[in-house]
Design a protein around this motif. Structure first.
Motif, mmCIF file in Angstrom:
data_model
loop_
_atom_site.group_PDB
_atom_site.id
_atom_site.type_symbol
_atom_site.label_atom_id
_atom_site.label_comp_id
_atom_site.label_asym_id
_atom_site.label_seq_id
_atom_site.Cartn_x
_atom_site.Cartn_y
_atom_site.Cartn_z
ATOM 1 N N LYS A 157 139.316 71.075 93.577
ATOM 2 C CA LYS A 157 139.597 71.934 92.424
ATOM 3 C C LYS A 157 139.227 71.263 91.114
ATOM 4 O O LYS A 157 138.589 71.880 90.247
ATOM 5 N N ILE A 158 139.610 70.004 90.948
ATOM 6 C CA ILE A 158 139.294 69.355 89.677
ATOM 7 C C ILE A 158 137.801 69.050 89.574
ATOM 8 O O ILE A 158 137.230 69.101 88.487
ATOM 9 N N SER A 159 137.166 68.777 90.704
ATOM 10 C CA SER A 159 135.712 68.540 90.697
ATOM 11 C C SER A 159 134.973 69.795 90.268
ATOM 12 O O SER A 159 134.022 69.734 89.464
ATOM 13 N N HIS A 160 135.398 70.921 90.798
ATOM 14 C CA HIS A 160 134.793 72.197 90.409
ATOM 15 C C HIS A 160 134.938 72.413 88.905
ATOM 16 O O HIS A 160 133.996 72.887 88.233
ATOM 17 N N TYR A 161 136.084 72.058 88.372
ATOM 18 C CA TYR A 161 136.325 72.225 86.933
ATOM 19 C C TYR A 161 135.407 71.313 86.121
ATOM 20 O O TYR A 161 134.770 71.771 85.152
ATOM 21 N N PHE A 162 135.309 70.040 86.504
ATOM 22 C CA PHE A 162 134.436 69.113 85.787
ATOM 23 C C PHE A 162 132.986 69.612 85.771
ATOM 24 O O PHE A 162 132.284 69.465 84.775
ATOM 25 N N LEU A 163 132.558 70.198 86.881
ATOM 26 C CA LEU A 163 131.181 70.675 86.992
ATOM 27 C C LEU A 163 130.952 72.012 86.289
ATOM 28 O O LEU A 163 129.806 72.471 86.200
ATOM 29 N N SER A 164 132.013 72.620 85.802
ATOM 30 C CA SER A 164 131.880 73.903 85.107
ATOM 31 C C SER A 164 131.794 73.742 83.593
ATOM 32 O O SER A 164 131.477 74.699 82.885
ATOM 33 N N ILE A 165 132.053 72.539 83.095
ATOM 34 C CA ILE A 165 132.127 72.327 81.646
ATOM 35 C C ILE A 165 130.735 71.962 81.118
ATOM 36 O O ILE A 165 130.217 70.888 81.392
ATOM 37 N N LYS A 166 130.153 72.876 80.368
ATOM 38 C CA LYS A 166 128.791 72.680 79.873
ATOM 39 C C LYS A 166 128.698 73.052 78.397
ATOM 40 O O LYS A 166 129.356 73.976 77.925
ATOM 41 N N GLY A 167 127.852 72.330 77.682
ATOM 42 C CA GLY A 167 127.657 72.591 76.266
ATOM 43 C C GLY A 167 126.646 73.696 76.030
ATOM 44 O O GLY A 167 126.096 74.283 76.964
ATOM 45 N N LYS A 168 126.386 73.950 74.758
ATOM 46 C CA LYS A 168 125.386 74.953 74.399
ATOM 47 C C LYS A 168 123.997 74.563 74.897
ATOM 48 O O LYS A 168 123.140 75.424 75.091
ATOM 49 N N ASP A 169 123.803 73.256 75.107
ATOM 50 C CA ASP A 169 122.521 72.777 75.618
ATOM 51 C C ASP A 169 122.401 72.920 77.134
ATOM 52 O O ASP A 169 121.425 72.475 77.733
ATOM 53 N N LYS A 170 123.435 73.531 77.754
ATOM 54 C CA LYS A 170 123.486 73.771 79.209
ATOM 55 C C LYS A 170 123.677 72.480 80.020
ATOM 56 O O LYS A 170 123.593 72.494 81.245
ATOM 57 N N LYS A 171 123.944 71.385 79.331
ATOM 58 C CA LYS A 171 124.169 70.111 80.010
ATOM 59 C C LYS A 171 125.655 69.941 80.333
ATOM 60 O O LYS A 171 126.520 70.434 79.603
ATOM 61 N N LEU A 172 125.942 69.217 81.420
ATOM 62 C CA LEU A 172 127.328 68.905 81.752
ATOM 63 C C LEU A 172 127.946 68.042 80.657
ATOM 64 O O LEU A 172 127.312 67.097 80.174
ATOM 65 N N VAL A 173 129.162 68.361 80.277
ATOM 66 C CA VAL A 173 129.844 67.608 79.228
ATOM 67 C C VAL A 173 130.401 66.302 79.810
ATOM 68 O O VAL A 173 131.183 66.341 80.764
ATOM 69 N N PRO A 174 130.033 65.151 79.277
ATOM 70 C CA PRO A 174 130.610 63.888 79.737
ATOM 71 C C PRO A 174 132.103 63.809 79.417
ATOM 72 O O PRO A 174 132.539 64.230 78.339
ATOM 73 N N ILE A 175 132.872 63.267 80.347
ATOM 74 C CA ILE A 175 134.318 63.167 80.212
ATOM 75 C C ILE A 175 134.756 61.732 80.515
ATOM 76 O O ILE A 175 134.342 61.158 81.526
ATOM 77 N N ILE A 176 135.595 61.162 79.662
ATOM 78 C CA ILE A 176 136.280 59.917 80.011
ATOM 79 C C ILE A 176 137.493 60.318 80.846
ATOM 80 O O ILE A 176 138.433 60.929 80.334
ATOM 81 N N PHE A 177 137.449 60.009 82.142
ATOM 82 C CA PHE A 177 138.488 60.445 83.073
ATOM 83 C C PHE A 177 139.491 59.311 83.287
ATOM 84 O O PHE A 177 139.104 58.200 83.667
#
Length: 369
Positions: A157-177
């Motif tokens: 579930k949390i992996s799916h969430y991390f992979l859903s977060i994208k910026g206007k540039d369509k790139k995945l948003v980096p997260i300090i986890f």
């Protein structure tokens, strides 16, 4: 600033220092990590938990921020938490949903800010919250444990969430986890005294491998986080290894009047000294992941107490906890001054320091490029 950048390359020019533990990390995540190293020679980024979502006496108002209203700028680092996501609840707290949080995280990225996420993970053995440390739990969620499949479903579930977060540039948003934080304390089910150091290491390594390799999540910077500790050995007792960690940090809060009790500064200085040595030996970026003085009943907390606590130690950021306001227990709960608070002037002076970095400063640094 040129001198700062040159200093960075003299001290940390070895490319090995800036490599993430995840060799498949996205370019934006790698760039963020390299720039976190660079900021160590430029200043300390300021962070605030749930900054865009709510503050004292307000909830979910577009672009509002107590930090903005007092300092004149947004934080550089924005803290969030995914507690309850594993239980399929709408949000970590009843103020905003995970869907709304995703939009705020994306907005921070689009503005050039930095996002960090912690996880007050529910107890998978008892089904209760993270503070339920009544039973030994970790062994049950490791491979062959009775709750192992349940735990994997939570990681899904949390992996799916991390992979859903994208910026206007369509790139995945980096997260300090920052999972399993404050591990040297005994208040969470994964904390000291609630498991063996080897069990914690196994939990961290399995979690890292499953999220990174099985679920192919490559937009995370992994942070190891403690609370109080008195030695290098205690800090590293449950450390899972350099191949599983990118940043190190600790949490420390002020609970007594610093006019009469200087223990916060003394303890912080001692812990910064230990962490600084570890950061250099293990080539990890250090940070103060949580701090604050609830309600800030001291008008020199930022300029005197906090800055004395940090001293000359090089850390990437310091994050103050959230501004909830009035709680259900009829208690005021906040860690950054709001407009009109007596500590507002001191916080403004803190903002104006050359050493502190807020959003406008790091926008110039282009953290993802």
């Amino acid at each position: 600033m040129l001198v700062c950048i040159l200093t960075y390359f003299v001290l940390f020019g070895n490319a090995q220092v800036t490599l993430l533990s995840d060799p498949k990390a996205t370019p934006e995540t790698q760039n963020l990590y390299r720039n976190l190293w660079k900021t160590l020679d430029i200043g300390i980024m300021f962070g605030h938990q749930d900054d865009l979502a709510y503050g004292v006496n307000w909830r979910m108002q577009k672009d509002r921020s107590d930090v903005l209203e007092t300092a004149g700028d947004y934080p550089a680092v924005f803290g969030w938490d995914i507690m309850n996501m594993e239980l399929d609840k709408a949000g970590a707290i009843d103020i905003f949903t995970f869907k709304e949080m995703k939009k705020m995280i994306e907005k921070v990225y689009d503005k050039g800010g930095v996002n960090t996420i912690s996880w007050h993970t529910s107890n998978p053995k008892t089904g209760k919250d993270a503070w339920d440390n009544s039973q030994e739990t970790i062994a049950t969620i490791l491979p062959n444990g009775e709750k192992h499949d349940l735990y994997k479903s939570w990681l899904d579930k949390i992996s799916h969430y991390f992979l859903s977060i994208k910026g206007k540039d369509k790139k995945l948003v980096p997260i300090i986890f920052r999972p399993y934080h404050e591990l040297t304390g005994g208040w969470f089910w994964w904390g000291k005294g609630k498991c063996t150091p080897e069990e914690f290491k196994s939990l961290w390594r399995f979690t890292y491998d499953y999220i990174t390799k099985e679920k192919q999540v490559h937009n995370l910077i992994w942070m190891y986080n403690t609370s109080d500790f008195n030695s290098k050995e205690e800090f590293l007792e449950a450390y899972p290894g350099d191949n599983y960690v990118d940043m190190i940090s600790f949490d420390i809060y002020l609970t007594t009047n610093p006019v009469y009790d200087n223990s916060f500064v003394q303890n912080a200085q001692k812990q910064f000294s230990i962490m600084d040595e570890i950061a250099k030996q293990h080539h990890k970026v250090p940070a103060l992941a949580e701090t604050g003085f609830e309600q800030i009943p001291y008008n020199k907390f930022w300029m005197k107490t906090l800055m004395e606590a940090i001293g000359e130690f090089r850390i990437s950021y310091v994050l103050a906890w959230r501004n909830h306001g009035l709680t259900q227990e009829n208690k005021m709960h906040y860690y950054v001054p709001y407009k009109g608070h007596p500590n507002e002037h001191d916080f403004k002076n803190f903002y104006n320091l050359d050493k502190t970095l807020f959003l406008k400063e790091i926008q110039k640094l282009e953290m993802y490029k």
